[in-house]
Each structure stands twice: as C-alpha cells, then as structure tokens.
Design a protein around this motif. Structure first.
Motif, mmCIF file in Angstrom:
data_model
loop_
_atom_site.group_PDB
_atom_site.id
_atom_site.type_symbol
_atom_site.label_atom_id
_atom_site.label_comp_id
_atom_site.label_asym_id
_atom_site.label_seq_id
_atom_site.Cartn_x
_atom_site.Cartn_y
_atom_site.Cartn_z
ATOM 1 N N ARG A 241 0.838 -1.210 0.000
ATOM 2 C CA ARG A 241 0.000 0.000 0.000
ATOM 3 C C ARG A 241 0.871 1.259 0.000
ATOM 4 O O ARG A 241 0.593 2.233 -0.711
ATOM 5 N N ASN A 242 1.911 1.253 0.840
ATOM 6 C CA ASN A 242 2.740 2.441 0.971
ATOM 7 C C ASN A 242 3.596 2.702 -0.267
ATOM 8 O O ASN A 242 3.773 3.852 -0.676
ATOM 9 N N LEU A 243 4.126 1.648 -0.863
ATOM 10 C CA LEU A 243 4.893 1.837 -2.098
ATOM 11 C C LEU A 243 3.987 2.360 -3.209
ATOM 12 O O LEU A 243 4.395 3.222 -3.998
ATOM 13 N N ALA A 244 2.766 1.852 -3.266
ATOM 14 C CA ALA A 244 1.805 2.324 -4.266
ATOM 15 C C ALA A 244 1.539 3.815 -4.092
ATOM 16 O O ALA A 244 1.456 4.572 -5.076
ATOM 17 N N SER A 245 1.426 4.259 -2.841
ATOM 18 C CA SER A 245 1.117 5.670 -2.589
ATOM 19 C C SER A 245 2.273 6.582 -2.973
ATOM 20 O O SER A 245 2.071 7.716 -3.401
ATOM 21 N N GLU A 246 3.509 6.096 -2.863
ATOM 22 C CA GLU A 246 4.670 6.916 -3.201
ATOM 23 C C GLU A 246 5.011 6.884 -4.681
ATOM 24 O O GLU A 246 5.486 7.875 -5.242
ATOM 25 N N TRP A 247 4.807 5.737 -5.314
ATOM 26 C CA TRP A 247 5.315 5.568 -6.680
ATOM 27 C C TRP A 247 4.260 5.767 -7.762
ATOM 28 O O TRP A 247 4.573 5.705 -8.949
ATOM 29 N N GLY A 248 3.035 6.052 -7.360
ATOM 30 C CA GLY A 248 1.992 6.297 -8.361
ATOM 31 C C GLY A 248 2.328 7.453 -9.279
ATOM 32 O O GLY A 248 1.974 7.440 -10.470
ATOM 33 N N GLU A 249 3.011 8.455 -8.764
ATOM 34 C CA GLU A 249 3.357 9.622 -9.582
ATOM 35 C C GLU A 249 4.313 9.262 -10.716
ATOM 36 O O GLU A 249 4.438 10.008 -11.688
ATOM 37 N N TYR A 250 4.989 8.129 -10.592
ATOM 38 C CA TYR A 250 5.883 7.659 -11.649
ATOM 39 C C TYR A 250 5.201 6.631 -12.554
ATOM 40 O O TYR A 250 5.865 5.968 -13.355
ATOM 41 N N ASN A 251 3.910 6.486 -12.404
ATOM 42 C CA ASN A 251 3.134 5.497 -13.158
ATOM 43 C C ASN A 251 3.586 4.073 -12.837
ATOM 44 O O ASN A 251 3.597 3.195 -13.705
ATOM 45 N N ILE A 252 3.966 3.859 -11.581
ATOM 46 C CA ILE A 252 4.316 2.523 -11.100
ATOM 47 C C ILE A 252 3.201 2.044 -10.183
ATOM 48 O O ILE A 252 2.881 2.697 -9.190
ATOM 49 N N ARG A 253 2.601 0.927 -10.534
ATOM 50 C CA ARG A 253 1.534 0.349 -9.723
ATOM 51 C C ARG A 253 2.110 -0.747 -8.824
ATOM 52 O O ARG A 253 3.003 -1.488 -9.249
ATOM 53 N N VAL A 254 1.615 -0.829 -7.599
ATOM 54 C CA VAL A 254 2.070 -1.854 -6.658
ATOM 55 C C VAL A 254 0.859 -2.506 -6.002
ATOM 56 O O VAL A 254 0.022 -1.818 -5.405
ATOM 57 N N ASN A 255 0.753 -3.816 -6.143
ATOM 58 C CA ASN A 255 -0.334 -4.577 -5.535
ATOM 59 C C ASN A 255 0.238 -5.827 -4.870
ATOM 60 O O ASN A 255 1.405 -6.176 -5.077
ATOM 61 N N THR A 256 -0.578 -6.491 -4.078
ATOM 62 C CA THR A 256 -0.153 -7.739 -3.440
ATOM 63 C C THR A 256 -1.115 -8.863 -3.793
ATOM 64 O O THR A 256 -2.287 -8.616 -4.096
ATOM 65 N N ILE A 257 -0.607 -10.088 -3.760
ATOM 66 C CA ILE A 257 -1.420 -11.288 -3.942
ATOM 67 C C ILE A 257 -1.344 -12.081 -2.637
ATOM 68 O O ILE A 257 -0.255 -12.336 -2.123
ATOM 69 N N SER A 258 -2.495 -12.455 -2.103
ATOM 70 C CA SER A 258 -2.540 -13.218 -0.856
ATOM 71 C C SER A 258 -3.118 -14.606 -1.125
ATOM 72 O O SER A 258 -4.337 -14.800 -1.088
ATOM 73 N N PRO A 259 -2.258 -15.595 -1.379
ATOM 74 C CA PRO A 259 -2.745 -16.956 -1.618
ATOM 75 C C PRO A 259 -3.213 -17.632 -0.329
ATOM 76 O O PRO A 259 -2.812 -17.262 0.777
ATOM 77 N N GLY A 260 -4.041 -18.647 -0.509
ATOM 78 C CA GLY A 260 -4.388 -19.540 0.586
ATOM 79 C C GLY A 260 -3.387 -20.673 0.640
ATOM 80 O O GLY A 260 -2.260 -20.562 0.145
ATOM 81 N N TYR A 261 -3.788 -21.800 1.220
ATOM 82 C CA TYR A 261 -2.893 -22.952 1.287
ATOM 83 C C TYR A 261 -2.630 -23.499 -0.118
ATOM 84 O O TYR A 261 -3.565 -23.758 -0.879
#
Length: 325
Positions: A241-261
C-alpha cells in the motif's frame, strides 16, 4: 453554501441518446409507411456531440483477443523464481509474451526450469533467464537488476515471490530466527521492489509490481504455529500500500497477492509429518480443497499487464474463501 452545480455538470459522463428523423419512403405510394432513420450520438455536458463509434471511450470489439493481457516484449523479474510458485508465475508470464528473469538464492534452479526456458525460446519466441541473487545482498541485488534493465533498455514488471517459512511457537522463537524471517520476507521484498522501481523511473516507462503476501497476513492460521511468518506477510501487504502511494506519480503500480494454502513439494513433506493437516486444512475454506500453484497464474499476469491498469494499492486475496467465514 456555495453552489456545486457547475463542477458537478462538468463531471457528468457523456450520455448516449438516440436521435430519430422521419423521412418519406422512397417508394412512391400514398400508403407507404414513412421510414424512420435513427442514429446514436454522444452528448457531453457542454451540448456538443460526436457520432457513435467515433469517441475514444466507445465500446469496440478488437481484432486481437484481450490485448490488454499481452506482455509481449516486456521485461519482467520474478524473485524466488527458481521453483514452486515463483517458477509457475514465470511460466505464465512467458506465455503472455514477456521476457522473464528469475532471481533466486539457489545455485541452480529446479530441473524443470531449463525445460521451460528451452520451450519458451522455441515455441513462444521469448526467453527465460536465471540469476543467482540473495535478496539480503542489496548491492548485488541492485547491480543485477540494473544490468538486466540496461541490457533491454527497459524494465516493466516484478513479481516478488522470494520468501521463507519457519514453524516455531512464539515462546520458543529466537531473535536470530525472527530477524532472518523479516530480513527475507519484508526487507528483501522491499529492497527488490526498490531496485526495480529505480530502473522503471530511470527509463520513464512506469511499470507494475506484484508482491506475494499471504492470507496469513490477514488471519491467524488455525493449527499452524508461525507467528513471525504471519507478521512478515502482514508487513508485505502494508508495504504494498505504501509503495503504491509513493510511486503512483511515476506510473508505477504496486499490488499484493494473498494466496491460501498451496500444495507444493514442501507442503507435501509437511503432510508426512502432520497427516491431520491434509484432512483438516481443506475443511477450513469454502471450496473444501487446497489450491495448486497453477491457480495463481492468471493473477500474476493480470496484475503485471495493462488489464489491471487502474489497480494499485490493493490486495488480491485468493484463498478459496478461507478468510471470509
């Protein structure tokens, strides 16, 4: 209170209307029914209009199947890509057209890696490469990422899948073991994303970063004693979340994937030691089964590609409903 009618009016989307005109039929008969000719026009808030199909936001059926999912000629890194979930992600990226570099601490990747690399070149016209990197060795990490980016003149994506697990009760955890867990699972992920983002900014093309977290970053696993691991994955979600908030101005998107077992070789070995988990874990989610690495292929391609172009700062949880009870 000041009127808000003007900004609200400007914010209105284009509205499609049907305009009809009645014209006499070309058939010269007094009993003929007049012909109705209708055309669609799109009106903006200022009253101007454009014919349907001419606007940039008009729907269309492209000649290429789902081109927004294509990664053709894009350069993508996968940390932890020598085996397991990371290698499965690399394979999916290759099928979408990407040039993929797998980074891992292992001296040699798994035996199947070289077969995938060979097929990628012969059948897909792209390539899979391996670089031995420990994500805790930040100078070497930055050097490796920089060399890859300079070679291609671009860097478009990262799937950060490198991570370790240790099952130990909280009362028995040593500071050394906890720090090792956090060094790989949080700091290592952070430094890998940072190294990639620097190159994305350098070449000015933006990009997309997907961090592999876990449902364990949101919930405490029943019967699985891994406090440091779960804390580290919660850290990955917040980091994203924090990287996304800082790097959006550079057109860099940051998301996470949360797998189960996920049933991997490591988990299969775990079932030998704890056979009850093989029957109990599937009961804890809504689908009544465990997942396979291949079930996360689409998620990785989606997040790295333009198909998710307006998605950033989000966690994509794929856990069979485990966390939704």
């Amino acid at each position: 209170m000041a009127s808000t009618s003007r900004p609200l009016l400007r914010a209105l989307p284009r509205i499609s209307h049907t305009v009809c005109a009645i014209r006499p039929s070309l058939i010269t008969s007094t009993r003929a029914t007049p012909r109705v000719i209708c055309s669609q026009q799109r009106f903006s808030s200022d009253g101007s209009s454009t014919p349907a199909g001419k606007s940039a936001d008009a729907p269309f059926l492209g000649t290429t199947r789902l081109p927004e999912f294509s990664l053709k000629d894009k350069v993508v890194l996968v940390s932890g890509g020598a085996r397991g979930l990371g290698l499965t992600q690399a394979e999916a990226l290759l099928e979408a057209g990407a040039i993929v570099y797998a980074l891992d601490v292992l001296q040699e990747p798994s035996p199947g890696f070289h077969n995938i690399a060979s097929r990628a070149e012969k059948e897909l016209g792209t390539s899979l490469h391996y670089r031995q990197v420990d994500v805790r060795d930040v100078p070497n990490l930055n050097k490796t990422v920089s060399e890859i980016a300079d070679k291609h003149g671009r860097l478009d994506g990262l799937i950060a899948a490198a991570g370790i697990q240790q099952e130990t009760p909280a009362l028995e955890y040593s500071a050394e073991d906890a720090n090792r867990m956090f060094a790989v699972n949080i700091t290592g992920v952070f430094m890998t994303a940072q190294a990639v983002a620097k190159q994305m900014i350098k070449f000015g093309n933006g990009g997309s970063i997907a961090l592999i977290a876990s449902m364990s970053g949101t919930i405490a696993n029943r019967g699985l004693i891994c406090p440091a691991y779960n804390a580290s994955k919660a850290g990955v979600i917040q980091l994203g979340r924090n990287l996304a908030s800082e790097w959006g101005e550079y057109n860099i998107r940051v998301n996470t994937i949360s797998p189960g077992y996920i049933v991997t070789k490591m988990v299969e070995n775990l079932f030998v030691e704890f056979p009850e988990r093989q029957t109990e874990w599937p009961k804890q989610n809504m689908l009544g089964r465990l997942s396979a690495p291949k079930e996360y292929r689409g998620a990785g391609v989606f997040l790295i590609s333009d198909a998710s172009s307006f998605m950033t700062g989000s966690d994509l949880r794929i856990d069979g409903g485990h966390s939704s009870w």
